[in-house]
Scaffold this motif. Structure first.
Motif, PDB file in Angstrom:
ATOM      1  N   VAL A   1       0.827  -1.201   0.000  1.00 45.06           N
ATOM      2  CA  VAL A   1       0.000   0.000   0.000  1.00 45.06           C
ATOM      3  C   VAL A   1       0.866   1.258   0.000  1.00 45.06           C
ATOM      4  N   GLY A   2       0.583   2.162  -0.928  1.00 42.57           N
ATOM      5  CA  GLY A   2       1.155   3.499  -0.868  1.00 42.57           C
ATOM      6  C   GLY A   2       0.284   4.367   0.029  1.00 42.57           C
ATOM      7  N   TRP A   3       0.900   5.058   0.974  1.00 43.82           N
ATOM      8  CA  TRP A   3       0.172   5.815   2.004  1.00 43.82           C
ATOM      9  C   TRP A   3       0.577   7.281   1.902  1.00 43.82           C
ATOM     10  N   PHE A   4      -0.350   8.139   1.500  1.00 49.80           N
ATOM     11  CA  PHE A   4      -0.092   9.558   1.246  1.00 49.80           C
ATOM     12  C   PHE A   4      -1.111  10.346   2.054  1.00 49.80           C
ATOM     13  N   GLN A   5      -0.668  10.858   3.232  1.00 54.06           N
ATOM     14  CA  GLN A   5      -1.614  11.479   4.153  1.00 54.06           C
ATOM     15  C   GLN A   5      -0.982  12.665   4.880  1.00 54.06           C
ATOM     16  N   GLY A   6      -1.728  13.749   5.009  1.00 53.41           N
ATOM     17  CA  GLY A   6      -1.324  14.872   5.846  1.00 53.41           C
ATOM     18  C   GLY A   6      -0.076  15.576   5.357  1.00 53.41           C
ATOM     19  N   ARG A   7       0.610  16.224   6.280  1.00 53.92           N
ATOM     20  CA  ARG A   7       1.822  16.971   5.945  1.00 53.92           C
ATOM     21  C   ARG A   7       2.997  16.015   5.733  1.00 53.92           C
ATOM     22  N   MET A   8       3.780  16.308   4.723  1.00 54.34           N
ATOM     23  CA  MET A   8       4.966  15.513   4.420  1.00 54.34           C
ATOM     24  C   MET A   8       5.985  15.633   5.547  1.00 54.34           C
ATOM     25  N   GLU A   9       6.656  14.507   5.853  1.00 56.84           N
ATOM     26  CA  GLU A   9       7.713  14.542   6.848  1.00 56.84           C
ATOM     27  C   GLU A   9       8.988  15.127   6.253  1.00 56.84           C
TER      28      GLU A   9
END
Length: 582
Positions: free
Chosen positions: A421-429
Motif C-alpha cells: 500500500v502506498g500511504w499519502f496522508q497529511g503533511r509531508m515529513e
C-alpha cells in the motif's frame, strides 16, 4: 500586527533545505529535493523550500524578521585553505593540486558576497528584503547543536556533533548547553573526520558517498570479524577508547594517488583489495566484512566520545547531531548505555537539520530569548493536500478511484491481505525516514514482503532491510530495551526473540530493528491503521518504508505519488480519503 518568524537556510550542499520558526514553534521545514526532485539537491539553493516556509508562516500570521544561514561564509575560505595547506605539508602527495582545485571551487561556492547576492534575489521575489541587520551567517556546527538542543526538550545537555567537516576544518565537537549558553569543550579537525572516513568506505564498497552510508550500515550486518581486515581499520582509524580524540590516517583517504575513486587512495586498495565494481554484488566477499569493520570502528570511536562526555559530569542529558548520527545501529548502542540518563538523537541529523538550527539562532539574535520548545514529537512540517486538491489531480489524470468511509480500516485490511500500500496522508515529513506521511506499507508477518517490496516496488538490493511502525503503547511488548520510545526510526534495538520468526519482513539479519513508535495523539490516522491491523492479525506493527523508488526523493505531491504508484509494484494507493487500485 504580524508576529515575528525566523527563517533558516542551508544550500547549496547536500540536503539543501529551509525551516521557519516563530512563537516557540516550528512552522514549516522542508528539503529542496522534494520540490526539484533531485536526490539531496546538492547543487541547489533551497529556493522552493524557502518559498513554502515563508508562505506557511504567513498563513499563520507571521512575517520574517530574521534570517540565518547555516555556514559561516565570512570565515570559511581563509581557514579552510589554511588547513588544507597544513595537511598537504604534513602528508604531501601527487594529488595535492587536485585537492587545491576542489577547495578553490568550494571557496567560490560559499563566497559570502555571492551567497548574500543570490539569497537576496530569491528572497526579494518572495517579498522579503535581505539586509545586513536581518541576515547572519552562523557556524555550521553551532547550527547542528542548536537544531538538537532546542528540540530535545532538555533545559541543559551535553551535545556531540559528528559529520564530514564544517567551515574551520572541524569534524567532531562536544558542547555543553547550560543556563542558555553554549560552550565548546572539545574539537577534532581534519584530517580526522568520522563522516569522511565512513564516506570513503561507502565509495570503496561501490555506493555513493554522502548519500548511501545507510547501505554500508545495512551491509555490515552480513559481515563478520576478519582479523586481517580489522587490522587495516585499526591502522586507518586510531582511538584509545576513552578520550574524545581520534586519528584518521589521511593516506587512506586523500593523501596519495587515487586511481580507483575520488575519496579513497590506492593504499586502501593495496590493503583491502579491489573496490567493488557495479557488476559485482555487495554480498560478495570481502565487502560485507569490510562494511562490518567500518561499522565497528565507527561505533568504537563514538562510544569513546560518549565516555569522554560522561566523564565531564556536566549533565545527565545528551544530544547527538551531524550526519554520522543518522547511523541508527551506532545510535542504538549508545542509547542502551547507562552513561547518561536521557538521550536525544536529532532525527534530521544530517545537513537537512542545520537550517532549523540557524532559524533558532536567528531568533535568539533578534529577541535575545532562548527557544523553549517541548521535546520534538513529529516531523510533519512539509506540504499537505486537501481531498479536493487530491481529487482534482485524480480527475485530471483520469484515474479510477473510490472514496473510503474508513481509510485506516480499509488499508489495514489490504495490508493483512498481503497487498503493498502506498500511504499519502497529511503533511509531508522532513528527513530521510518515512514516518507515516509519505510511506509504503506492507505486512511484517508475510515472509515474502521484504523481497517483494525490494524487487518489485523499490527496485533496490535484495539484502536491504525494512523498518516497522507500531503503536507507541505496544513498544515494550515487542522490544527488549531500556529506551522509552522511538518516534523517528533513528535508533536500532533488538526485538524480543519470540518475534524473530513471527515478523520476518521487518527484522534485519542481525536481529535488530529500527522502529517508529506512533503516538495516537500525534498521528491518529496512522495509529488507527496499526490498531485495525491488530484487530485482524493480533499484531500492532506494520512494515513502513519511504514512498519512493531507489535513487529518487520521497514523493511530495499527488502527481508524484501516482507516478511512483503506477511505475512500481504497489497494489493500492491510499491518498487522502481515496483508494486507487490497479
Amino acid at each position: 500586527m504580524k508576529k515575528q518568524a525566523y527563517l533558516g537556510i542551508f544550500g547549496p550542499g547536500p540536503n539543501s533545505s529551509a525551516a521557519i520558526v516563530g512563537n516557540n514553534e516550528i512552522l514549516a521545514w522542508a528539503e529542496e529535493e522534494r520540490f526539484n526532485r533531485i536526490k539531496t539537491a546538492p547543487n541547489a539553493y533551497p529556493a522552493r523550500a524557502m518559498e513554502f516556509c515563508i508562505k506557511e508562516a504567513r498563513k499563520q500570521g507571521f512575517e520574517v524578521s530574521g534570517i540565518g544561514y547555516a555556514w559561516d561564509c565570512d570565515t570559511y575560505a581563509e581557514l579552510a585553505t589554511a588547513n588544507l595547506e597544513e595537511t598537504i605539508a604534513k602528508y604531501p602527495s601527487e594529488t595535492d593540486d587536485i585537492s587545491r582545485l576542489v577547495q578553490q571551487g568550494l571557496n567560490s561556492l560559499y563566497n559570502p558576497v555571492k551567497i548574500r547576492q543570490d539569497l537576496g534575489l530569491i528572497l526579494r521575489k518572495l517579498g522579503v528584503e535581505l539586509t545586513d541587520s536581518n541576515f547572519k551567517f552562523y557556524s555550521h556546527h553551532l547550527s547542528h547543536v542548536a537544531s538538537a538542543i532546542y528540540t530535545s526538550g532538555f533545559d541543559e545537555a551535553v551535545v556531540i556533533v559528528n559529520d564530514g567537516v564544517g567551515e574551520v576544518a572541524a569534524s567532531s565537537l562536544v558542547y555543553v548547553h547550560k543556563d542558555g549558553t553554549m560552550e565548546e569543550l572539545a574539537t577534532e579537525v581534519l584530517p580526522n573526520t568520522l563522516g569522511g572516513f565512513y564516506a570513503s568506505v561507502t565509495e570503496f564498497l561501490g555506493f555513493k558517498a554522502y548519500v548511501d552510508e545507510g547501505k554500508t550500515m545495512g551491509l555490515a550486518a552480513y559481515g563478520a570479524p576478519d582479523a586481517k581486515i580489522m587490522s587495516v581499520f585499526d591502522e586507518m582509524v586510531k582511538t584509545d577508547g576513552e578520550s574524545f580524540h581520534y586519528e584518521v590516517d589521511p593516506r587512506f583517504r586523500y593523501s596519495g594517488k587515487r586511481t580507483f575513486g575520488s575519496r579513497f587512495t590506492d593504499l586502501m586498495v593495496e590493503k583491502l583489495g579491489a573496490p567493488r565494481s557495479a557488476d559485482v554484488t555487495a554480498m560478495t566477499a570481502p565487502y560485507p566484512a569490510i562494511a562490518y569493520a567500518a561499522q565497528k570502528k565507527l561505533e568504537e570511536v563514538l562510544y569513546a566520545q560518549m565516555r569522554y562526555a560522561a566523564s565531564l559530569n556536566l549533565s545527565k542529558n545528551i544530544c547527538f547531531a551531524g550526519g554520522v548520527h543518522m547511523n541508527c545501529k551506532a545510535n542504538g548502542l549508545m542509547a542502551e548505555s547507562d552513561l547518561f540518563e536521557n538521550y536525544f538523537f536529532q532525527p534530521a541529523a544530517s545537513d537537512n537539520g542545520v537550517c532549523l538550527g540557524a532559524a533558532f539562532l536567528a531568533g535568539i539574535d533578534v529577541t535575545g530569548e532562548i527557544p523553549k520548545l517541548p521535546s520534538l514529537e513529529h516531523l510533519y512540517y512539509g506540504p499537505s493536500f486537501t481531498d479536493d486538491e487530491i481529487e482534482k489531480v485524480l480527475n485530471q489524470c483520469k484515474i479510477k478511484y473510490v472514496k473510503s468511509n474508513d481509510i485506516a480500516k480499509d488499508v489495514a485490511k489490504s495490508i493483512a491481505d498481503n497487498e503493498i500500500v502506498g500511504w499519502f496522508q497529511g503533511r509531508m515529513e522532513v528527513g530521510a525516514r518515512a514516518l507515516g506521511g509519505r510511506s509504503i506499507l506492507a505486512n511484517p508477518l508475510n515472509p515474502d514482503a521484504r523481497d517483494h517490496v525490494n524487487k518489485h516496488v523499490k527496485n533496490r538490493e535484495a539484502w536491504r532491510p525494512f523498518c516497522p511502525s507500531l503503536k507507541k503503547e505496544s513498544f515494550h511488548g515487542y522490544f527488549d530495551t531500556n529506551i522509552d520510545k522511538s518516534p523517528f526510526m533513528i535508533v536500532a534495538t533488538r526485538i524480543e526473540k519470540e518475534y524473530l520468526d513471527v515478523l520476518p519482513s521487518c527484522i534485519h539479519v542481525d536481529g535488530t530493528v529500527r522502529p517508529q513508535t506512533v503516538n495516537k495523539d500525534v498521528n491518529p490516522l496512522y495509529w488507527s491503521v496499526m490498531n485495525e491491523f491488530e484487530k485482524l492479525t493480533g499484531q500492532s506493527i506494520i512494515v513502513n518504508t519511504s514512498f519512493n523508488v531507489q535513487g529518487e526523493p520521497i514523493v511530495m505531491r499527488p502527481e508524484e505519488a501516482l507516478r511512483c504508484f503506477f511505475g512500481s509494484g504497489m497494489d493500492v494507493l491510499a491518498m487522502g480519503s481515496f483508494l486507487i487500485r490497479k
